[in-house]
Design a protein around this motif. Structure first.
Motif, PDB file in Angstrom:
ATOM      1  N   ASP A   1    -119.212 -34.997 -42.978  1.00  0.00           N
ATOM      2  CA  ASP A   1    -117.752 -35.082 -43.010  1.00  0.00           C
ATOM      3  C   ASP A   1    -117.152 -33.907 -42.249  1.00  0.00           C
ATOM      4  N   SER A   2    -116.485 -34.185 -41.138  1.00  0.00           N
ATOM      5  CA  SER A   2    -115.903 -33.115 -40.331  1.00  0.00           C
ATOM      6  C   SER A   2    -114.624 -32.551 -40.955  1.00  0.00           C
ATOM      7  N   LEU A   3    -114.108 -33.210 -41.980  1.00  0.00           N
ATOM      8  CA  LEU A   3    -112.894 -32.714 -42.621  1.00  0.00           C
ATOM      9  C   LEU A   3    -113.177 -31.583 -43.602  1.00  0.00           C
ATOM     10  N   VAL A   4    -114.418 -31.468 -44.030  1.00  0.00           N
ATOM     11  CA  VAL A   4    -114.802 -30.411 -44.959  1.00  0.00           C
ATOM     12  C   VAL A   4    -115.276 -29.207 -44.152  1.00  0.00           C
ATOM     13  N   THR A   5    -114.778 -28.038 -44.497  1.00  0.00           N
ATOM     14  CA  THR A   5    -115.138 -26.834 -43.758  1.00  0.00           C
ATOM     15  C   THR A   5    -115.641 -25.754 -44.705  1.00  0.00           C
ATOM     16  N   ASP A   6    -116.508 -24.914 -44.185  1.00  0.00           N
ATOM     17  CA  ASP A   6    -116.982 -23.775 -44.962  1.00  0.00           C
ATOM     18  C   ASP A   6    -116.015 -22.598 -44.858  1.00  0.00           C
ATOM     19  N   HIS A   7    -115.106 -22.652 -43.914  1.00  0.00           N
ATOM     20  CA  HIS A   7    -114.194 -21.540 -43.640  1.00  0.00           C
ATOM     21  C   HIS A   7    -112.770 -21.896 -44.075  1.00  0.00           C
ATOM     22  N   TYR A   8    -112.614 -22.440 -45.262  1.00  0.00           N
ATOM     23  CA  TYR A   8    -111.303 -22.868 -45.724  1.00  0.00           C
ATOM     24  C   TYR A   8    -110.329 -21.707 -45.850  1.00  0.00           C
ATOM     25  N   TYR A   9    -110.803 -20.531 -46.197  1.00  0.00           N
ATOM     26  CA  TYR A   9    -109.909 -19.385 -46.356  1.00  0.00           C
ATOM     27  C   TYR A   9    -109.335 -18.961 -45.009  1.00  0.00           C
TER      28      TYR A   9
ATOM     29  N   SER B   1    -112.168 -38.688 -35.378  1.00  0.00           N
ATOM     30  CA  SER B   1    -113.366 -37.941 -35.039  1.00  0.00           C
ATOM     31  C   SER B   1    -113.015 -36.646 -34.327  1.00  0.00           C
ATOM     32  N   GLN B   2    -113.496 -35.556 -34.865  1.00  0.00           N
ATOM     33  CA  GLN B   2    -113.251 -34.252 -34.259  1.00  0.00           C
ATOM     34  C   GLN B   2    -113.952 -34.136 -32.901  1.00  0.00           C
ATOM     35  N   GLN B   3    -115.032 -34.877 -32.712  1.00  0.00           N
ATOM     36  CA  GLN B   3    -115.748 -34.841 -31.437  1.00  0.00           C
ATOM     37  C   GLN B   3    -114.937 -35.465 -30.310  1.00  0.00           C
ATOM     38  N   LYS B   4    -113.940 -36.271 -30.635  1.00  0.00           N
ATOM     39  CA  LYS B   4    -113.114 -36.919 -29.614  1.00  0.00           C
ATOM     40  C   LYS B   4    -111.812 -36.166 -29.349  1.00  0.00           C
ATOM     41  N   ASP B   5    -111.659 -34.979 -29.937  1.00  0.00           N
ATOM     42  CA  ASP B   5    -110.484 -34.152 -29.654  1.00  0.00           C
ATOM     43  C   ASP B   5    -110.519 -33.718 -28.196  1.00  0.00           C
ATOM     44  N   VAL B   6    -109.328 -33.530 -27.607  1.00  0.00           N
ATOM     45  CA  VAL B   6    -109.215 -33.138 -26.204  1.00  0.00           C
ATOM     46  C   VAL B   6    -108.360 -31.876 -26.123  1.00  0.00           C
ATOM     47  N   GLN B   7    -108.822 -30.901 -25.337  1.00  0.00           N
ATOM     48  CA  GLN B   7    -108.050 -29.683 -25.092  1.00  0.00           C
ATOM     49  C   GLN B   7    -107.889 -29.531 -23.584  1.00  0.00           C
ATOM     50  N   ILE B   8    -106.632 -29.361 -23.159  1.00  0.00           N
ATOM     51  CA  ILE B   8    -106.314 -29.288 -21.735  1.00  0.00           C
ATOM     52  C   ILE B   8    -105.319 -28.159 -21.516  1.00  0.00           C
ATOM     53  N   ASP B   9    -105.464 -27.440 -20.410  1.00  0.00           N
ATOM     54  CA  ASP B   9    -104.448 -26.473 -20.001  1.00  0.00           C
ATOM     55  C   ASP B   9    -103.514 -27.159 -19.016  1.00  0.00           C
ATOM     56  N   LEU B  10    -102.230 -27.150 -19.341  1.00  0.00           N
ATOM     57  CA  LEU B  10    -101.207 -27.736 -18.467  1.00  0.00           C
ATOM     58  C   LEU B  10    -100.619 -26.626 -17.602  1.00  0.00           C
ATOM     59  N   HIS B  11    -100.498 -26.885 -16.305  1.00  0.00           N
ATOM     60  CA  HIS B  11     -99.969 -25.889 -15.370  1.00  0.00           C
ATOM     61  C   HIS B  11     -98.607 -26.340 -14.862  1.00  0.00           C
ATOM     62  N   ARG B  12     -97.701 -25.366 -14.727  1.00  0.00           N
ATOM     63  CA  ARG B  12     -96.348 -25.683 -14.277  1.00  0.00           C
ATOM     64  C   ARG B  12     -96.344 -25.978 -12.787  1.00  0.00           C
ATOM     65  N   GLY B  13     -95.709 -27.099 -12.430  1.00  0.00           N
ATOM     66  CA  GLY B  13     -95.545 -27.468 -11.033  1.00  0.00           C
ATOM     67  C   GLY B  13     -94.236 -26.930 -10.490  1.00  0.00           C
ATOM     68  N   THR B  14     -93.947 -27.223  -9.231  1.00  0.00           N
ATOM     69  CA  THR B  14     -92.720 -26.724  -8.597  1.00  0.00           C
ATOM     70  C   THR B  14     -91.472 -27.329  -9.221  1.00  0.00           C
ATOM     71  N   SER B  15     -91.594 -28.525  -9.804  1.00  0.00           N
ATOM     72  CA  SER B  15     -90.428 -29.159 -10.430  1.00  0.00           C
ATOM     73  C   SER B  15     -90.189 -28.665 -11.852  1.00  0.00           C
ATOM     74  N   GLY B  16     -91.060 -27.778 -12.353  1.00  0.00           N
ATOM     75  CA  GLY B  16     -90.905 -27.259 -13.706  1.00  0.00           C
ATOM     76  C   GLY B  16     -91.608 -28.106 -14.755  1.00  0.00           C
ATOM     77  N   ILE B  17     -92.256 -29.181 -14.327  1.00  0.00           N
ATOM     78  CA  ILE B  17     -92.993 -30.043 -15.251  1.00  0.00           C
ATOM     79  C   ILE B  17     -94.435 -29.553 -15.326  1.00  0.00           C
ATOM     80  N   TYR B  18     -94.937 -29.428 -16.542  1.00  0.00           N
ATOM     81  CA  TYR B  18     -96.314 -29.016 -16.760  1.00  0.00           C
ATOM     82  C   TYR B  18     -97.197 -30.261 -16.705  1.00  0.00           C
TER      83      TYR B  18
END
Length: 159
Positions: free
Chosen positions: A41-49, A103-120
């Motif tokens: 179970d990925s919802l249970v953690t040993d580091h709850y504190y 599923s925690q394995q299907k989480d996605v992390q992305i860095d968004l970069h600002r373009g010239t129009s101000g949209i990341y």
């Protein structure tokens, strides 16, 4: 008058039926134990504190975004994720986290970069059509929301 033929017990259907019921329960229990041990179970953690302490920091960053009256709109098109903020910020890069609901394995992390129009924006990996929990953050503030790829969604602090 014919007498009843005495057949051996294993030739009768009822004993097998009575044996099959508990046997099915034992096999189903063994399969359940196999499934439980195969995928923890990925919802249970040993580091709850530590996770509990981190929540306090997240709340402070959401309050800071509220004080700035910051919000954003996230969308995906042509393999790119775009985020348009309602006001300019000094940060060139924003951290986007898409948390999969199952599923925690299907989480996605992305860095968004600002373009010239101000949209990341950034290139998007293939995403499932599920409701992701979205967090866009910097070290100072954080926006959150729920988003399904293919739809446009407003992100606000404290959601």
């Amino acid at each position: 008058m014919q007498s009843a033929v005495n057949r051996p017990w294993y030739r009768e259907p009822w004993p097998w039926f009575l044996i099959a019921l508990p046997l099915i329960a034992v096999l189903a229990s063994a399969y359940t134990i196999f499934l439980a041990s195969k995928s923890p179970d990925s919802l249970v953690t040993d580091h709850y504190y530590k996770k509990g302490l981190a929540v306090g920091g997240d709340i402070e960053r959401e309050r800071h975004a509220q004080a700035l009256h910051l919000s954003g709109q996230i969308s995906i098109a042509a393999g790119r994720i775009d985020l348009k903020l309602n006001q300019p910020v000094a940060t060139e890069t924003l951290h986007l986290m898409l948390r999969h609901p199952l599923s925690q394995q299907k989480d996605v992390q992305i860095d968004l970069h600002r373009g010239t129009s101000g949209i990341y924006s950034a290139f998007s990996p293939p995403l499932e059509a599920v409701r992701y929990r979205v967090h866009v953050e910097t070290a100072d503030w954080r926006l959150a929301g729920v988003w399904t790829p293919g739809a446009s969604q407003i992100l606000e602090p404290g959601v």
